[in-house]
Design a protein around this motif. Structure first.
Motif, PDB file in Angstrom:
ATOM      1  N   ALA A 219       1.609  -9.798  -9.088  1.00  0.00           N
ATOM      2  CA  ALA A 219       2.096  -8.419  -9.057  1.00  0.00           C
ATOM      3  C   ALA A 219       1.052  -7.417  -9.545  1.00  0.00           C
ATOM      4  CB  ALA A 219       3.364  -8.306  -9.901  1.00  0.00           C
ATOM      5  N   THR A 220       0.147  -7.868 -10.405  1.00  0.00           N
ATOM      6  CA  THR A 220      -0.876  -6.962 -10.945  1.00  0.00           C
ATOM      7  C   THR A 220      -2.046  -6.800  -9.983  1.00  0.00           C
ATOM      8  OG1 THR A 220      -0.271  -7.826 -13.133  1.00  0.00           O
ATOM      9  CG2 THR A 220      -2.218  -6.450 -13.033  1.00  0.00           C
ATOM     10  N   ALA A 221      -2.258  -7.780  -9.103  1.00  0.00           N
ATOM     11  CA  ALA A 221      -3.425  -7.772  -8.211  1.00  0.00           C
ATOM     12  C   ALA A 221      -3.522  -6.519  -7.333  1.00  0.00           C
ATOM     13  CB  ALA A 221      -3.437  -9.038  -7.358  1.00  0.00           C
ATOM     14  N   PRO A 222      -2.438  -6.076  -6.653  1.00  0.00           N
ATOM     15  CA  PRO A 222      -2.572  -4.888  -5.795  1.00  0.00           C
ATOM     16  C   PRO A 222      -2.989  -3.638  -6.571  1.00  0.00           C
ATOM     17  CG  PRO A 222      -0.502  -6.030  -5.335  1.00  0.00           C
ATOM     18  CD  PRO A 222      -1.072  -6.636  -6.571  1.00  0.00           C
ATOM     19  N   ALA A 223      -2.447  -3.470  -7.792  1.00  0.00           N
ATOM     20  CA  ALA A 223      -2.801  -2.310  -8.602  1.00  0.00           C
ATOM     21  C   ALA A 223      -4.264  -2.385  -9.040  1.00  0.00           C
ATOM     22  CB  ALA A 223      -1.877  -2.223  -9.816  1.00  0.00           C
ATOM     23  N   TYR A 224      -4.733  -3.582  -9.364  1.00  0.00           N
ATOM     24  CA  TYR A 224      -6.137  -3.795  -9.748  1.00  0.00           C
ATOM     25  C   TYR A 224      -7.046  -3.404  -8.575  1.00  0.00           C
ATOM     26  CZ  TYR A 224      -9.529  -6.237 -12.857  1.00  0.00           C
ATOM     27  OH  TYR A 224     -10.541  -6.546 -13.735  1.00  0.00           O
ATOM     28  N   LEU A 225      -6.667  -3.820  -7.370  1.00  0.00           N
ATOM     29  CA  LEU A 225      -7.443  -3.480  -6.167  1.00  0.00           C
ATOM     30  C   LEU A 225      -7.468  -1.972  -5.944  1.00  0.00           C
ATOM     31  CD1 LEU A 225      -6.197  -6.237  -3.689  1.00  0.00           C
ATOM     32  CD2 LEU A 225      -8.470  -6.086  -4.712  1.00  0.00           C
ATOM     33  N   SER A 226      -6.338  -1.322  -6.117  1.00  0.00           N
ATOM     34  CA  SER A 226      -6.258   0.119  -5.927  1.00  0.00           C
ATOM     35  C   SER A 226      -7.110   0.859  -6.963  1.00  0.00           C
ATOM     36  CB  SER A 226      -4.805   0.597  -6.016  1.00  0.00           C
ATOM     37  OG  SER A 226      -4.720   1.990  -5.847  1.00  0.00           O
ATOM     38  N   ASP A 227      -7.115   0.358  -8.202  1.00  0.00           N
ATOM     39  CA  ASP A 227      -7.962   0.951  -9.241  1.00  0.00           C
ATOM     40  C   ASP A 227      -9.428   0.920  -8.830  1.00  0.00           C
ATOM     41  OD1 ASP A 227      -5.715   1.320 -10.783  1.00  0.00           O
ATOM     42  OD2 ASP A 227      -6.187  -0.251 -12.245  1.00  0.00           O
ATOM     43  N   LEU A 228      -9.858  -0.228  -8.288  1.00  0.00           N
ATOM     44  CA  LEU A 228     -11.272  -0.424  -7.978  1.00  0.00           C
ATOM     45  C   LEU A 228     -11.701   0.198  -6.654  1.00  0.00           C
ATOM     46  CD1 LEU A 228     -11.664  -4.162  -9.073  1.00  0.00           C
ATOM     47  CD2 LEU A 228     -12.824  -2.209 -10.117  1.00  0.00           C
ATOM     48  N   PHE A 229     -10.825   0.113  -5.636  1.00  0.00           N
ATOM     49  CA  PHE A 229     -11.219   0.481  -4.272  1.00  0.00           C
ATOM     50  C   PHE A 229     -10.505   1.711  -3.723  1.00  0.00           C
ATOM     51  CE2 PHE A 229     -11.794  -4.210  -4.564  1.00  0.00           C
ATOM     52  CZ  PHE A 229     -13.180  -4.239  -4.436  1.00  0.00           C
ATOM     53  N   GLY A 230      -9.579   2.304  -4.493  1.00  0.00           N
ATOM     54  CA  GLY A 230      -8.853   3.466  -4.014  1.00  0.00           C
ATOM     55  C   GLY A 230      -7.687   3.078  -3.113  1.00  0.00           C
ATOM     56  N   LYS A 231      -6.967   4.097  -2.612  1.00  0.00           N
ATOM     57  CA  LYS A 231      -5.745   3.870  -1.834  1.00  0.00           C
ATOM     58  C   LYS A 231      -6.000   3.708  -0.335  1.00  0.00           C
ATOM     59  CE  LYS A 231      -3.915   7.694  -3.375  1.00  0.00           C
ATOM     60  NZ  LYS A 231      -2.952   8.800  -3.554  1.00  0.00           N
ATOM     61  N   TYR A 232      -7.201   4.033   0.119  1.00  0.00           N
ATOM     62  CA  TYR A 232      -7.515   4.173   1.542  1.00  0.00           C
ATOM     63  C   TYR A 232      -7.047   2.990   2.392  1.00  0.00           C
ATOM     64  CZ  TYR A 232     -10.671   4.637   5.608  1.00  0.00           C
ATOM     65  OH  TYR A 232     -11.204   4.722   6.854  1.00  0.00           O
ATOM     66  N   GLN A 233      -7.527   1.791   2.118  1.00  0.00           N
ATOM     67  CA  GLN A 233      -7.124   0.608   2.889  1.00  0.00           C
ATOM     68  C   GLN A 233      -6.721  -0.526   1.941  1.00  0.00           C
ATOM     69  OE1 GLN A 233     -10.318  -0.306   5.677  1.00  0.00           O
ATOM     70  NE2 GLN A 233      -9.469   1.107   7.179  1.00  0.00           N
ATOM     71  N   VAL A 234      -5.992  -0.170   0.875  1.00  0.00           N
ATOM     72  CA  VAL A 234      -5.664  -1.166  -0.150  1.00  0.00           C
ATOM     73  C   VAL A 234      -4.793  -2.284   0.413  1.00  0.00           C
ATOM     74  CG1 VAL A 234      -3.632   0.074  -1.047  1.00  0.00           C
ATOM     75  CG2 VAL A 234      -4.917  -1.458  -2.548  1.00  0.00           C
ATOM     76  N   GLY A 235      -3.941  -1.983   1.412  1.00  0.00           N
ATOM     77  CA  GLY A 235      -3.116  -3.036   2.013  1.00  0.00           C
ATOM     78  C   GLY A 235      -3.970  -4.070   2.724  1.00  0.00           C
TER      79      GLY A 235
ATOM     80  N   SER B 267       0.838  -1.205   0.000  1.00  0.00           N
ATOM     81  CA  SER B 267       0.000   0.000   0.000  1.00  0.00           C
ATOM     82  C   SER B 267       0.871   1.253   0.000  1.00  0.00           C
ATOM     83  CB  SER B 267      -0.942   0.003   1.200  1.00  0.00           C
ATOM     84  OG  SER B 267      -0.221   0.034   2.424  1.00  0.00           O
ATOM     85  N   THR B 268       2.054   1.166   0.648  1.00  0.00           N
ATOM     86  CA  THR B 268       2.975   2.311   0.655  1.00  0.00           C
ATOM     87  C   THR B 268       3.475   2.609  -0.757  1.00  0.00           C
ATOM     88  OG1 THR B 268       3.677   1.712   2.890  1.00  0.00           O
ATOM     89  CG2 THR B 268       5.094   3.226   1.680  1.00  0.00           C
ATOM     90  N   LEU B 269       3.817   1.579  -1.498  1.00  0.00           N
ATOM     91  CA  LEU B 269       4.273   1.768  -2.879  1.00  0.00           C
ATOM     92  C   LEU B 269       3.180   2.399  -3.741  1.00  0.00           C
ATOM     93  CD1 LEU B 269       6.153  -1.600  -3.416  1.00  0.00           C
ATOM     94  CD2 LEU B 269       7.159   0.655  -3.733  1.00  0.00           C
ATOM     95  N   ILE B 270       1.946   1.948  -3.553  1.00  0.00           N
ATOM     96  CA  ILE B 270       0.834   2.472  -4.357  1.00  0.00           C
ATOM     97  C   ILE B 270       0.617   3.954  -4.057  1.00  0.00           C
ATOM     98  CG2 ILE B 270      -1.688   2.378  -4.568  1.00  0.00           C
ATOM     99  CD1 ILE B 270      -1.412  -0.697  -4.523  1.00  0.00           C
ATOM    100  N   LYS B 271       0.822   4.348  -2.783  1.00  0.00           N
ATOM    101  CA  LYS B 271       0.644   5.759  -2.416  1.00  0.00           C
ATOM    102  C   LYS B 271       1.775   6.633  -2.972  1.00  0.00           C
ATOM    103  CE  LYS B 271      -1.957   4.103   1.451  1.00  0.00           C
ATOM    104  NZ  LYS B 271      -1.835   3.412   2.741  1.00  0.00           N
TER     105      LYS B 271
END
Length: 467
Positions: free
Chosen positions: A371-387, A146-150
């Motif tokens: 490796a693509t799954a976290p980015a897919y989650l962030s796309d759909l649900f935002g950065k808030y609690q993606v971790g 989640s830190t990387l995505i932010k």
């Protein structure tokens, strides 16, 4: 108290002008360490001959391959469970404290496991490497994501690919390290395993400290220079935020759960049987005396698959920044279905080169799926609690870790009963995995943007991770 405060989130907030490219190496340090789990098989024979001292002639009280195999299975199950359970805690306390907990659990798991080896206690081995080490795997796996995505909202696939690539490559360090240490200590302990566990536990604990003390989180109002959030090119990318508790109430979460489950189940089907698969398909009996694939060549094939597992994590996740996450997964599934369905024909036709190429592409997409799954989650649900959401999604990995080998074992046993040999012995495995990927393709095609009713109302503090 002063020392404890060094681990607090408030001590990790980056100041103005901080270089975000210092974050991927911190994440990589954690993933390269815990990726050792993929190399656990190097301990199988030594652990199975602690009493006899001869892997070829185990003593009656030596552990069986099945008993030893449970150690890895427990670790993978605990990876998924701990990632799900501790995900929200991680978001609340920040990556530094979580990484420290991961390093203590992963390193400590080796130390407890070494005691189990020394006392020849299977329960202590399970508790150490399996349970405690598995918890370290789970927390360590999700702690940097989640830190990387932010830090990289503009390059989410590249950033998560760099870190998760480390997990795929961890075995390339862990395997030769374990072999060298066991050889060094074999004169002072049975097969040299117990002291090897101690040394590896300490090495990994210290190595992970680089990540612990260099990780930083961006300030709440930080954004890359010139970055403007846009959803125009991809309707899947939201500017809203969904909490972890709400995410699991959405059909999108469970569709992605099925997507990850099917991709991993199919990939594990190849990884689990890679060495015997290629030896039996391209044996001397099939290829001609002296022309079949040897055990050494099969080991090289396994190493090649590991390399493509690693490279695929970076290549495919980076490509997803351009192609979009949904399109990238569609490629995984459509290309995977074709290759899985075609591999038995390549085996029957003794097309060794094409067979190896097909297997390498399959495994690259297996790694890419992680490796693509976290980015897919962030796309759909935002950065808030993606971790935290990612942690819950990883229960699909735990399930696949049991389901994949179960499918392969059941179908292989059935083939033996029918006296099938060579490529024919494995054809039903590949056809079944192609069918599994069809399910994943349909789930991916059904993914739509998350409905507004699940969005957080009002502004949220991204770094706080909770209400």
């Amino acid at each position: 108290m002063a020392e404890t405060s060094l681990l607090d989130r408030s001590r990790t907030i980056a100041g103005p002008g901080y270089n975000r490219w210092l974050i991927p190496p911190a994440a990589l340090a954690i993933h390269l360490a815990i990726g050792q789990a993929y190399a656990f098989s190097v301990f199988n024979k030594p652990l199975g001959s602690l009493i006899s001292g001869d892997p070829a002639n185990p003593a009656p009280d030596d552990w069986t391959p099945g008993q030893i195999g449970w150690t890895f299975s427990i670790a993978i199950v605990l990876l998924g469970l701990s990632a799900a359970v501790f995900g929200k805690w991680l978001e609340r306390v920040g990556p530094r404290k979580a990484m420290m907990a991961a390093s203590l659990c992963f390193g400590g798991g080796f130390l407890i496991g070494s005691l189990g080896v020394h006392l020849h206690s299977l329960a202590l081995l399970y508790l150490g490497y399996g349970v405690v080490g598995g918890i370290g795997l789970g927390i360590g796996y999700i702690s940097p994501v989640s830190t990387l995505i932010k830090w990289f909202p503009d390059r989410k696939g590249v950033a998560t690919g760099m870190a998760i690539m480390g997990f795929g490559g961890g075995a390339m360090i862990g395997s030769p390290l374990a072999v060298a240490l066991m050889d060094h200590f074999k004169g002072s302990a049975p097969q040299g395993v117990a002291p090897t566990f101690i040394v590896m536990g300490i090495i990994y604990l210290l190595f992970m400290q680089f990540g612990v003390w260099t990780i930083r989180v961006p300030a709440d109002d930080w954004a890359p220079e010139g970055y403007v959030p846009s959803t125009e090119h991809d309707a899947m990318i939201t500017t809203a935020n969904v909490s972890a508790d709400n995410a699991i109430k959405t059909p999108q979460f469970w569709l992605l759960w099925v997507v990850l489950l099917t991709n991993v189940t199919a990939g594990i089907g190849v990884l689990e049987t890679a060495s015997p698969l290629i030896q039996n398909t391209f044996s001397d009996a099939a290829m001609g005396a002296g022309r079949g694939v040897t055990a050494a060549a099969a080991a090289g094939f396994v190493g090649l698959l590991s390399l493509f597992n690693l490279l695929g994590r970076f290549f495919w996740s980076s490509a997803s920044d351009k192609l979009g996450r949904k399109t990238t997964y569609a490629i995984y599934f459509i290309l995977g279905i074709i290759l899985y369905a075609f591999i038995p024909t390549l085996g029957a036709g003794l097309q060794l080169t094409l067979y190896v190429v097909a297997a390498c592409i399959i495994i690259s997409m297996y790694g890419g799926g992680f490796a693509t799954a976290p980015a897919y989650l962030s796309d759909l649900f935002g950065k808030y609690q993606v971790g935290a959401i990612h942690g819950r999604l990883l229960t699909a990995w735990s399930t696949a870790g049991v389901l994949g080998p179960l499918i392969v074992h059941t179908l292989s046993e059935h083939a033996k009963e029918q006296n099938l040999a060579g490529a024919a012995a494995y054809q039903n495995v590949f056809y079944t995995m192609a069918g599994v990927l069809v399910v994943g393709l349909l789930a991916n095609l059904a993914v739509r943007p998350v409905k507004e009713q699940y969005h957080e109302k009002g502004p949220v503090t991204i770094e706080a991770g909770g209400h």
